[in-house]
Enzyme design. Structure first.
Site, PDB file in Angstrom:
ATOM      1  N   TYR A 142       0.821  -1.211   0.000  1.00 59.80           N
ATOM      2  CA  TYR A 142       0.000   0.000   0.000  1.00 59.80           C
ATOM      3  C   TYR A 142       0.858   1.265   0.000  1.00 59.80           C
ATOM      4  O   TYR A 142       0.394   2.336  -0.371  1.00 59.80           O
ATOM      5  CB  TYR A 142      -0.950   0.030   1.204  1.00 59.80           C
ATOM      6  CG  TYR A 142      -1.997  -1.064   1.209  1.00 59.80           C
ATOM      7  CD1 TYR A 142      -2.197  -1.868   0.096  1.00 59.80           C
ATOM      8  CD2 TYR A 142      -2.793  -1.283   2.322  1.00 59.80           C
ATOM      9  CE1 TYR A 142      -3.154  -2.873   0.104  1.00 59.80           C
ATOM     10  CE2 TYR A 142      -3.746  -2.281   2.335  1.00 59.80           C
ATOM     11  CZ  TYR A 142      -3.922  -3.075   1.228  1.00 59.80           C
ATOM     12  OH  TYR A 142      -4.866  -4.061   1.241  1.00 59.80           O
ATOM     13  N   LYS A 191       3.758 -15.444   2.759  1.00 57.38           N
ATOM     14  CA  LYS A 191       3.642 -16.219   1.516  1.00 57.38           C
ATOM     15  C   LYS A 191       5.068 -16.535   1.067  1.00 57.38           C
ATOM     16  O   LYS A 191       5.515 -16.150  -0.021  1.00 57.38           O
ATOM     17  CB  LYS A 191       2.869 -15.358   0.485  1.00 57.38           C
ATOM     18  CG  LYS A 191       2.504 -16.067  -0.796  1.00 57.38           C
ATOM     19  CD  LYS A 191       1.385 -17.056  -0.664  1.00 57.38           C
ATOM     20  CE  LYS A 191       1.120 -17.746  -1.975  1.00 57.38           C
ATOM     21  NZ  LYS A 191       0.289 -18.958  -1.848  1.00 57.38           N
ATOM     22  N   ASP A 223      -2.736 -18.136   2.297  1.00 56.56           N
ATOM     23  CA  ASP A 223      -3.914 -18.801   1.710  1.00 56.56           C
ATOM     24  C   ASP A 223      -4.457 -19.865   2.664  1.00 56.56           C
ATOM     25  O   ASP A 223      -5.676 -20.007   2.853  1.00 56.56           O
ATOM     26  CB  ASP A 223      -3.619 -19.372   0.316  1.00 56.56           C
ATOM     27  CG  ASP A 223      -2.230 -19.958   0.178  1.00 56.56           C
ATOM     28  OD1 ASP A 223      -1.433 -19.861   1.146  1.00 56.56           O
ATOM     29  OD2 ASP A 223      -1.918 -20.521  -0.882  1.00 56.56           O
ATOM     30  N   ASP A 247      -5.015  -6.793   6.102  1.00 56.01           N
ATOM     31  CA  ASP A 247      -6.230  -6.086   5.695  1.00 56.01           C
ATOM     32  C   ASP A 247      -7.308  -7.104   5.333  1.00 56.01           C
ATOM     33  O   ASP A 247      -8.453  -7.045   5.809  1.00 56.01           O
ATOM     34  CB  ASP A 247      -5.870  -5.210   4.480  1.00 56.01           C
ATOM     35  CG  ASP A 247      -6.970  -4.242   4.104  1.00 56.01           C
ATOM     36  OD1 ASP A 247      -7.944  -4.147   4.860  1.00 56.01           O
ATOM     37  OD2 ASP A 247      -6.847  -3.584   3.060  1.00 56.01           O
ATOM     38  N   ASP A 251     -10.710  -8.555   7.853  1.00 58.43           N
ATOM     39  CA  ASP A 251     -12.123  -8.441   7.455  1.00 58.43           C
ATOM     40  C   ASP A 251     -12.801  -9.805   7.516  1.00 58.43           C
ATOM     41  O   ASP A 251     -13.947  -9.934   7.954  1.00 58.43           O
ATOM     42  CB  ASP A 251     -12.246  -7.879   6.027  1.00 58.43           C
ATOM     43  CG  ASP A 251     -12.438  -6.365   6.037  1.00 58.43           C
ATOM     44  OD1 ASP A 251     -12.042  -5.738   7.042  1.00 58.43           O
ATOM     45  OD2 ASP A 251     -12.972  -5.809   5.062  1.00 58.43           O
TER      46      ASP A 251
END
Ligand code: NAD
Length: 357
Positions: A142, A191, A223, A247, A251
Site C-alpha cells: 500500500y 507467503k 492462503d 487487511d 475483514d
C-alpha cells in the site's frame, strides 16, 4: 486525568457513530473525574469538500499534538471519481503514516450473546473465537511505488511490495509482546513459498523467537490461514502479518464474529498516542437513517482508555456496559435476531450510558 482527543467524524455514518462514542467518553469523564477535551479534525470526503484535500497539513498537525485520535469512518460514492491521490482514503493513509502508527490490532472475539449471528456452524463457534490480528500498517504494497504505464488497451500497472528488516522486526515485537499478554501463541502469516519479502519476514520472526522463549511461534501461508480462520478459528491466539494480508484476513475474521459493526481497532507506534477506529467503513447505504451500530466505535474509545491512557477500570466499565446492553436483549439492525429488541444508533448510545451508570 486531562486528555486532548482529536475527533475525526468523517463521512457517511461516521458522524452518527462518533457522537455515541463521545457521549460515552463524557459519561466516563464525569463518573471517574477526568477531563477530555475534543479537537475537531476534518478528514476524508468532508475535508475534500471544505479544503480541497482529504487531510490538510493543519488537520494532521491537530492529530499530532493530541493525546490520541478517535475516528468514525471516511469515504463514499460522492468522491469515487476524484483523482486517486485525492481520494478520502488517502487521508487515512497519510494520517497513519504521519502518526507513525505501524501496528494495527484488531480483536476477533465472539460475544456469547451474538453467537447465533456468526455465519459459521455452531459446532465451530462453540469451540470459541478469541484472537487478535496484529497487522503491519505503514509499509508493504500500500505504501510502495504505484504506477500505470502505456496507452489504454496495452497499459501495464505496477505496485511495489517492499519490507525492510527493521520494519518487520518492530511489528514482530508487537506480535510477540501481545502474545505474551495472552495465551502465548503467535502465528506468523506470510507467503514465503512465492515472495522474497515473505522469506525475509519469516527469517526475522524466527530470529526474534530466540528472544521470546516463552512464546510458541508457528508459520502459516496466507492462503492456508484464510482457510483455517473459517475451518477452526479456535486454534489462533495472536496472528502477526504484513499490511495487505492483514487487511484481508482481518475483514474475514470480523465477519465470523457476527457483525462488522461490533469490532474496534487500535493503531499504535512508538508512543502511547494511538489512532482508534471501528474496522468498518462509512456505510453510505445506511448513512443518516439512525440504524448504524455504534458499538465498534464505542469499543474503540474503550481501547483508547485502556491502551493510550492506561485507564483499565474505565475501559472495563465501557465494555461491561456493552455486555449489559446485549444481555438485556437490545440489538441494532445489523445484529438483530428473533425475540430481541431493535434500537437505533442514538438509542443504543443512550442505553449504554445507562449501563455505565
Ligand atoms: P462498509 O464497511 O462501509 O460497509 C459494508 C457493509 O456493512 C454495508 O452494508 C454497511 O451498511 C454495513 N455496515 C458497516 N458498518 C456498519 C455499522 N456500524 N452498522 C451497521 N452496518 C454497518 O464498507 P464499503 O461499503 O466497502 O465501503 C463504504 C465506504 O467506506 C467506501 O468509500 C470505503 O472506501 C470506505 N471505507 C472507509 C474505511 C475507514 O474509514 N477506515 C474503511 C473501509 C472502507
Amino acid at each position: 486525568m486531562n486528555k486532548n482527543i482529536a475527533i475525526i467524524r468523517g463521512d457517511g455514518i461516521g458522524p452518527e457513530i462518533t457522537e455515541q462514542a463521545l457521549k460515552v467518553l463524557d459519561r466516563i469523564a464525569s463518573k471517574y473525574g477526568h477531563t477530555f477535551v475534543y479537537t475537531d479534525v476534518d478528514m476524508g470526503g468532508c475535508a475534500i469538500d471544505k479544503w480541497g484535500e482529504p487531510l490538510p497539513p493543519e488537520m494532521l498537525d491537530k492529530c499530532l499534538t493530541a493525546d490520541s485520535v478517535l475516528l468514525g469512518a471516511v469515504g463514499g460514492p460522492k468522491w469515487n471519481d476524484v483523482p486517486a491521490a485525492m481520494r478520502p482514503e488517502k487521508g487515512l493513509l497519510k494520517l497513519r503514516s504521519g502518526m507513525g502508527v505501524y501496528s494495527n490490532n484488531r480483536p476477533a472475539k465472539i460475544w456469547p450473546q451474538l453467537a447465533g449471528a456468526s455465519p459459521l456452524k455452531k459446532s465451530i463457534v462453540d469451540k470459541g473465537i478469541d484472537f487478535i490480528i496484529v497487522r503491519e500498517l505503514i509499509g508493504g504494497i500500500y505504501f510502495g511505488e504505484h504506477k500505470t504505464e502505456g496507452a489504454e488497451g496495452s497499459a501495464v500497472a505496477t505496485d511495489i511490495l517492499k519490507y525492510s528488516e527493521e520494519e518487520i522486526e518492530r511489528i514482530g515485537r508487537i506480535g510477540f509482546e501481545t502474545a505474551r499478554k495472552r495465551k502465548k501463541r503467535l502465528c506468523s502469516v506470510e507467503k514465503s513459498n512465492v515472495l522474497d519479502s515473505s522469506r525475509l519476514w519469516k527469517k526475522v520472526m524466527h530470529r526474534l523467537a530466540g528472544e521470546y522463549g516463552d512464546i510458541e511461534l508457528s508459520d502459516m501461508l496466507v492462503d492456508n490461514c484464510a482457510m483455517q480462520i473459517v475451518k477452526d478459528p479456535s486454534q489462533f491466539d495472536v496472528i502477526v502479518t504484513e499490511n495487505m494480508f492483514g487487511d484481508i484476513l482481518s475483514d474475514e475474521a470480523s465477519m465470523i464474529t457476527g457483525s462488522i459493526g461490533m469490532i474496534p481497532s487500535s493503531s499504535l507506534g512508538a508512543t502511547s498516542r494511538g489512532l482508534y477506529e471501528p474496522i468498518h467503513g462509512s456505510a453510505p447505504d445506511i448513512a443518516g437513517t439512525d440504524t448504524a451500530n455504534p458499538i465498534g466505535t464505542i469499543l474503540s474509545a474503550a481501547m483508547m482508555l485502556r491502551y493510550s491512557f492506561d485507564l483499565p477500570k474505565e475501559a472495563d466499565a465501557v465494555e461491561n456496559a456493552v455486555g449489559a446492553f446485549l444481555d438485556a436483549g437490545y440489538r441494532t439492525a445489523d445484529i438483530m435476531s428473533e425475540g430481541m429488541k431493535r434500537v437505533g444508533c442514538s438509542e443504543c448510545g443512550r442505553l449504554i450510558l445507562e449501563y455505565i451508570d
